[in-house]
Design an enzyme around this catalytic site. Structure first.
Site, short mmCIF file in Angstrom:
data_model
loop_
_atom_site.label_atom_id
_atom_site.label_comp_id
_atom_site.label_asym_id
_atom_site.label_seq_id
_atom_site.Cartn_x
_atom_site.Cartn_y
_atom_site.Cartn_z
N SER A 557 -5.85 -8.78 0.81
CA SER A 557 -5.26 -9.82 1.18
C SER A 557 -5.36 -9.15 2.55
O SER A 557 -6.42 -9.12 3.54
CB SER A 557 -3.93 -10.23 0.53
OG SER A 557 -3.78 -11.41 1.33
N ASP A 642 -9.72 -18.12 -5.84
CA ASP A 642 -8.80 -17.38 -4.57
C ASP A 642 -9.14 -18.53 -4.15
O ASP A 642 -9.34 -18.67 -3.63
CB ASP A 642 -9.08 -16.26 -4.07
CG ASP A 642 -8.09 -15.77 -3.35
OD1 ASP A 642 -7.06 -16.45 -3.23
OD2 ASP A 642 -8.19 -14.32 -2.82
N HIS A 677 -6.02 -14.99 -6.67
CA HIS A 677 -5.66 -14.27 -5.16
C HIS A 677 -4.75 -12.81 -5.91
O HIS A 677 -4.99 -12.04 -5.84
CB HIS A 677 -4.47 -14.66 -4.50
CG HIS A 677 -4.54 -14.19 -3.38
ND1 HIS A 677 -5.43 -13.57 -2.42
CD2 HIS A 677 -3.70 -13.55 -2.64
CE1 HIS A 677 -4.99 -13.14 -1.46
NE2 HIS A 677 -3.34 -13.13 -1.50
#
Length: 705
Positions: A557, A642, A677
């Site tokens: 991320s 995501d 995610h």
């Protein structure tokens, strides 16, 4: 010279059995130049913008992603035996039928338990004590059947103990559906609301349920509504709508249960409005929002208590009595003053004392402070550790529950007595076959190129020879002020037993050393995060912890941004880089306010609609800085659904890397076509994903078994 295939040719090629094609070639995305303009007139050309498909249905895009997965399968075949071993080791370290430590609330003991081998837990409770009959609240293993992804979050029981509200996601895009279960009949009610935030609160009438509605495009939490059980959601009453797209909103209940609160938070500003839980008709602002001022409030014992950075960069705890006009911070008195040495991160209110999470010297610890000024600090057993407040639902108790773990110590839950100082162990995570005495953790400090001292947490086997030959697994995050706390994870012993040194680089951009550590790694200081990471690597190699050419870098991320920048800036320092769900297309993404999260994050990355921000972001944005040079072996992972980092960011980045890099090192792009995610949702499914990229990385470091 490399042989490159067209997208269609690659897809067709990969359908042929691998035995007849021993040297698979990667799929190649066609270049289709498209102009991307800024509000101030700058124009950029993006060759791979076409890979963005918001609907996630375009045949050519899905075909490309499927081709990448098939190519990944082909390249990862060699490391699959190691992946399988790693997965087996990780699963073996998870107690098959583990259960959480029960906590008491409103006459019931709540807990979660796994059925042996289960991917999801059963949420349950018992009335009065743990010998009473078990009541199953949610049978998540049964609910998850037929879903590739499943989550049931924000489980919230009504004050009368009769109803359970929860938020369900079966896609992984964090667009939850509100559902309600009648705990007496065991049946789901007809009440449902789609596209909500997993943040729910009941009014004391046990019929009114407050929830947060999301914007369907940006996925921002926008509106607080009140739903009355048994009525259509179309009749739900609007309570509050957040006008500023840089804010998220959340729902809270104060520790004494008297107030419901709507918390609005931007990156560096906050505002809370509260109403009586008995009659939540009017939500009044506690302290109006002001630029640069963050705060959160709670209520207990006839006073409001707040955590705020007003005149306190590392935060302070303040209080004001009920009935005092307190729209200005000057009316609030310090309970815990701000300090340069300690960053206050969280607090719990008890009758007669406060429990505080604070960061000191790079570690997070627990401190108790009584109303009389007596202080107790929870004992730490290692030089690098993590403590965190656990579930504390009884404010009348003198005992505070908290967790303790480190890279080599599995999580333990303790409780500490604020009056006597007694500490007792409530639960130690059981790890079959694991002996922590074989390993050691330490804290070292690397010197950054500008002289800053960067904390580094290490773990390795006690019998490791520090002769500069070991492989290094180096992790970091370094964004949003999120600290990379050292915690035990089941993959760590598998790495240490193979002679790997496990390292966490606490680079600037987190808050390990306080607010200034964060400020020094954001906006126009963002480059510090990247150079810190590189300087930590060089420190570890130079100090004999590991070997040059045997370093595996990993981040996800916002930490994936770090991986992308480091790959461009210092590719020769790393043998392999793993970037999971990486935020790598910073400039193009931040120019589009319709993309989820963008408007809330200008304070973190910058707003490229402003020329100064645009120019600086272009100096580090990973996608924009890919160039013709050798890159290390790379593994890039993403999720099609995501909502936090859209799949097309890493897709574009990989396409550009394939077109420009001058090496023959493998570049793998793994797309989870059914997750978001956080990857897959089951506990063992996640181990499988981790085992895959770790096995790839270890094989690149020369570790095959």
């Amino acid at each position: 010279m490399k042989t490159r295939l067209s997208l269609c040719a690659a897809a067709a090629f990969l359908a042929v059995p691998l035995a007849s094609q021993p040297t698979p070639q990667p799929p190649v995305a066609e270049k289709r130049p498209q102009e991307v303009r800024t509000p101030f007139g700058a124009v950029r050309t993006d060759d791979y913008y076409w890979l963005r498909d918001d609907a996630r249905k375009a045949p050519e895009v899905i075909g490309y992603l499927n081709a990448e997965n098939k190519y990944a399968d082909a390249l990862l075949a060699a490391s699959k035996p190691l992946k399988d071993r790693l997965y087996s080791e990780m699963v073996a370290r998870a107690k098959p039928d583990d259960s959480s430590l029960p906590f008491e609330k409103n006459g019931y003991f709540y807990y979660q338990r796994f059925v042996a081998g289960g991917e999801y837990p059963v949420a349950a409770r018992r009335k009065g004590n743990m010998t009473a009959r078990e009541e199953i609240l949610l049978d998540l293993p049964d609910m998850a059947k037929g879903h590739a992804y499943f989550a049931a979050n924000a489980q919230t029981v009504s004050p009368d103990n009769k109803s359970l509200a929860f938020a369900e996601d079966v896609v992984g895009r964090m667009q939850y559906t509100l559902k309600v279960k009648d705990l007496e009949s065991g049946k789901l009610l007809a009440d449902q609301v789609a596209n909500v935030q997993p943040s729910l609160q009941w009014a004391n009438d046990n019929r009114t349920l407050f929830y947060i509605e999301k914007d369907p495009v940006t996925l921002l939490s926008k509106r607080v509504k009140a739903h009355v059980l048994g009525t259509p959601s179309s009749e739900d009453r609007l309570i509050y709508e957040e006008p500023d797209d840089s804010f998220y909103i959340y729902l809270d209940r104060t520790s004494d249960g008297k107030y419901l609160c709507i918390r609005s938070e931007a990156m560096f500003m906050a505002e809370t409005r509260c109403a009586a839980a008995d009659n939540p008709a009017r939500f009044d602002v506690v302290v109006p929002r002001a630029e640069g001022v963050s705060y959160r409030v709670d209520h207990m014992g006839g006073r409001w208590i707040a955590w705020t950075n007003k005149d306190a960069p590392n935060f302070r705890i303040v209080a004001v009595r009920d009935g005092t006009a307190a729209p200005r911070w000057s009316a609030w008195d310090d309970i815990i003053a701000t300090s340069d040495a300690a960053y206050i991160e969280n607090f719990n209110i008890f009758q007669g004392f406060l429990a505080v999470e604070e960061r000191v010297g790079g570690n997070k610890r627990i401190r108790l402070l009584t109303n009389g000024g007596e202080e107790r600090i929870a004992k730490a057993d290692e030089p690098a550790f993590t403590m965190a407040l656990s579930v504390n639902e009884n404010p009348d108790s003198p005992w505070v529950r908290y967790t303790y773990d480190s890279l080599v110590t599995p999580q333990r839950t303790y409780e500490l007595n604020a009056l006597t100082g007694e500490r007792r162990l409530l639960k130690a995570e059981e790890v079959p076959g694991y002996d922590p005495s074989r390993y050691v953790t330490e804290r070292t400090w690397a010197t950054a190129r500008d002289g800053a001292k960067i904390p580094v947490t290490l773990a390795y086997r006690k019998d490791l020879k520090r002769d500069g030959s070991a492989p290094i697994y180096q992790y970091a995050y370094g964004a949003y002020g999120v600290s990379s706390d050292p915690r035990y994870a089941p993959q760590i012993p598998s790495l240490l037993d193979r002679g790997v040194v496990y390292a966490i680089a606490h680079v600037r951009g987190g808050r390990e050393l306080g607010e200034n550590w964060y400020i020094s790694g954001r906006l126009f200081n963002k480059m510090n995060s990247f150079t810190d990471y590189i300087d930590v690597t060089r420190h570890l190699v130079g100090s004999g912890y590991g070997a040059k050419g045997r370093v595996m870098a990993l981040g996800g991320s916002g930490g994936g941004t770090l991986m992308g920048a480091v790959a461009n800036m210092a590719p020769g320092d790393y043998r392999v880089i793993v970037a999971q769900v990486p935020y790598v297309d910073a400039v193009t993404t931040m120019l589009d306010p319709t993309i989820p999260l963008v408007t809330n994050e200008y304070g973190q990355w910058g707003n490229p609609a402003k020329k100064r921000d645009y120019d600086y972001m272009l100096t580090w944005s990973p996608y924009d800085n890919v160039r013709a040079q050798p890159y290390p072996a790379m593994f890039v992972g993403t999720g099609l659904w995501d909502s936090q980092v859209q799949y097309y960011e890493p897709a574009k980045w990989v396409a550009r890397l394939r077109a420009l890099k001058t090496d023959q090192n493998p570049l793998i792009f793994r797309i989870n076509m059914e997750g978001g995610h956080g990857g897959k949702s089951g506990r063992f499914q996640r181990y499988a994903d981790q085992a895959e990229y770790i096995a790839f990385g270890l094989s690149q470091l020369g570790i095959e078994r």
